[in-house]
Design an enzyme around this catalytic site. Structure first.
Site, short mmCIF file in Angstrom:
data_model
loop_
_atom_site.label_atom_id
_atom_site.label_comp_id
_atom_site.label_asym_id
_atom_site.label_seq_id
_atom_site.Cartn_x
_atom_site.Cartn_y
_atom_site.Cartn_z
CB THR A 159 -0.96 -0.03 1.20
OG1 THR A 159 -0.23 -0.25 2.40
CG2 THR A 159 -2.01 -1.11 1.02
CE LYS A 183 0.13 -3.62 3.17
NZ LYS A 183 -0.86 -2.83 4.00
CB THR A 216 -3.74 -4.10 6.84
OG1 THR A 216 -5.04 -3.70 7.17
CG2 THR A 216 -3.64 -5.60 6.85
CG ASN A 270 -0.22 8.83 9.36
OD1 ASN A 270 -0.74 7.90 8.78
ND2 ASN A 270 1.00 8.77 9.89
CB SER A 311 -10.72 9.84 3.69
OG SER A 311 -11.57 10.95 3.84
#
Lengths: 404, 404
Positions: free
Chosen positions: B166, B189, B200, B399, B404
């Site tokens: 990602t 990952k 994740t 971040n 989004s």
């Protein structure tokens, strides 16, 4: 247990932020520059309770590494009586061993001898760098000077609130007068760990009500729960955190416990709001409200984990209504969670309903400085509010650029 | 319980990072661009176990909000048998409700029908944005394509490691061959929550050893404890975290449990080091080692609280050997702490000894990218290492700027 609101605007009395520890009768205060801070800024505060009563209560840090003044003040508070509180900024006197404790003791002795009281009637609070001894020559000379400056005026109360500041940008005080003729006042500094090495939250609260020691203790714990303990900027609890409450009885009025607790909570909640607003690097002031938790403890746990989550905090800094990060934080909180019942509402928009996407996240307005996040777990009656801030470049800057 | 080292340089075998899931015999893999990511980057990986055995084990996120593929894979893993693992990046398929679970099921069915196996022999992993359905037309068409690309070559293994990325800047794989003729390989990952919505950690591990299901399960849990679970970048555990281990038995060799666990741990530890090095916004790679705790659980607790403390992390970004912040984090960890016994050593300098200032902090060299913090609680035999990073401007940038 009553649940006083932590929203000062909803409180029955509106605190006056131009008054503080000298608003109630029976108190004198002062704040001076004693040369503890190399900058020459004010750094020594004294608050004296002239009575007729000297009832007192305190709440201290739960950190297992406790500064010398915390160890001292916890000890003297066992008598539930205080004549005076000495506070210094410019040094935490934490991780300083037996010598540091001796320094605190010597300071209390000096205050006591000037006031003509016992050292066990004098609490001490310190805030500043951890691991360094205080410049005791300056502290002891400063005590004589600050005692000489004591007064019961608003100016003296403001000076007291000013000399405890570390990286605070402004003094924080509040007072409320009850129509029955008694009052609660106080000042606070810090903001739950925003500041490098100066993370300490200190507050001294005063009242001229007549309050028994047991009631005073219960009221303080209740008020702190609904105010200071609901502020969580980055999860820290410092080595020095201290909240002290002194009752002079000078009004002659004896309020019932609920009235007293409510007024005290209103003052503490107002101070908490000021701490949140002054937290370093803040661009957003955030209220995380958890409802529908299995119980109140689980609600607080979820609210704290969300409030401390760096991915949530950076998203808020970026004005991104990223509810997936909130759902992730809720899920890792350890509290009971049923993802199919989870609702997340950001500034009034239900972006997650029943664990899946709700209304379009693009309709959430995060352009302002206030953010309200409501998390409904749909499980029970437990609720909790936690006040926090975003995580900004300024936070990193302030906390990394500070030279130790 | 043995304690394999988590330091790959001390491991008996040095992992080869140019090989991965196809290093052990009996495995084919592929990675392609299926159009799940709008960018057109690779986003679909398939790993197939051609046997003769299909023993499998898995470790999943402890987050109570679990993505659809986690719920599916946990279910199929009950049979301790897997023929294939399908992984996609570009979408987490988390908080997507029954429809999301249906999507996962349909993907497994498609893989199963192409391979001629049962859907319950196919695990699924997803990573990417939370709360959005996957573009299933692209996923289903992609499955046919990725199955057609399967090969047992190093290139195919690298393609598989690449298509799960990602915000990773490079693929992460490792393999070790045992002199007795069996091997362990794998890819990973993520990096424990560095990336927005893409938090994740996924890993697929393969071996051609003959290993019983019970042993495989124990070895995987042990290896994960000493590797992936010791990496804590910001405390998060995502909705999708999954580690799967597939054994083909193709070598015909049956190693003893300890040898197998050690080799598996060496591969996982190497992948962990790669994850730490690739965490976004990292300028320092930090090992927090706690010794002398009452027990191992308390040691891990202290190490995690220190590793997650934003004041500690920003100080490290600023190259400030600020041991007071470390002492404060230790004290609030909830573990048993006696401040008079606390030693803190930063890059070899004992800056805090017996709870007070030790050697001059200015002698600590924090100019390099590696930081070792040793915290000796002086209470017992409990030890733990946690790998973390500093908190930098780049972390906040990555971040918060993510849209989004």
């Amino acid at each position: 247990m009553t649940e006083p609101t932590t929203d000062p605007s909803a409180a029955p009395y509106t605190p006056d932020t131009s008054a503080g520890v000298t608003a109630p009768r029976g108190f004198r205060a002062a704040g001076i520059a004693a040369g503890i801070k190399p900058s020459g800024a004010p750094d020594l505060t004294l608050v004296v309770n002239d009575g007729p009563e000297q009832t007192a209560a305190g709440v201290f840090t739960t950190n297992k590494v406790k500064a010398a003044p915390v160890l001292w003040s916890q000890q003297v508070l066992r008598q539930r009586r205080l004549r005076a509180v000495l506070l210094n900024s410019g040094g935490a006197n934490a991780c300083t061993g037996p010598e540091g404790f001796q320094d605190t003791h010597a300071s209390a002795e000096r205050v006591a001898s000037i006031l003509g009281v016992g050292a066990v009637e004098v609490a001490v609070c310190s805030t500043g760098l951890i691991g360094e001894r205080l410049p005791m020559d300056n502290v002891l000379a400063g005590i004589a000077e600050v005692a000489g400056a004591l007064a019961d005026t608003p100016e003296a109360g403001l000076a007291a609130a000013t000399a405890v500041m570390t990286t605070d940008t402004r003094p924080k005080q509040a007072a409320v007068h009850h129509p029955d003729g008694w009052a609660v006042g106080g000042f606070a500094k810090g903001a739950g760990m925003c500041a490098p090495n100066m993370a300490t939250m200190l507050s001294v609260l005063t009242t001229d009500a007549v309050v028994d020691a047991d009631v005073l203790d219960r009221a303080l714990r209740e008020a702190v729960t609904w105010s200071f303990n609901s502020l969580n900027v980055d999860g820290g609890t410092s080595t020095n955190d201290t909240v002290l409450l002194l009752a002079s009885g000078a009004s002659g009025q004896r309020p019932d416990e609920e009235s007293f607790t409510n007024l005290l909570t209103a003052v503490c909640a107002n101070l908490t709001t000021q701490l949140q607003a002054d937290a370093e690097g803040v661009t957003k002031r955030v209220v995380v409200s958890v409802i529908g938790a299995a119980d109140a403890a689980e609600a607080k746990q979820v609210a704290n984990v969300v409030a401390e989550d760096n991915l949530v905090k950076t998203a808020l800094f970026g004005s991104d209504p990223n509810w997936g990060r909130i759902a992730m934080a809720v899920g890792r909180s350890g509290a009971k969670v049923d993802q199919d019942r989870l609702d997340i509402i950001i500034n009034g928009v239900t972006v997650c309903r029943g664990g899946v996407r709700g209304e379009d996240r693009s309709t959430v307005d995060l352009s302002g400085p206030q953010v309200g996040i409501v998390i409904d777990l749909g499980l029970g009656e437990g609720t909790a509010d936690v006040y926090t801030t975003d995580l900004s470049h300024a936070y990193v800057e302030e906390n990394s650029a500070y030279s130790s």
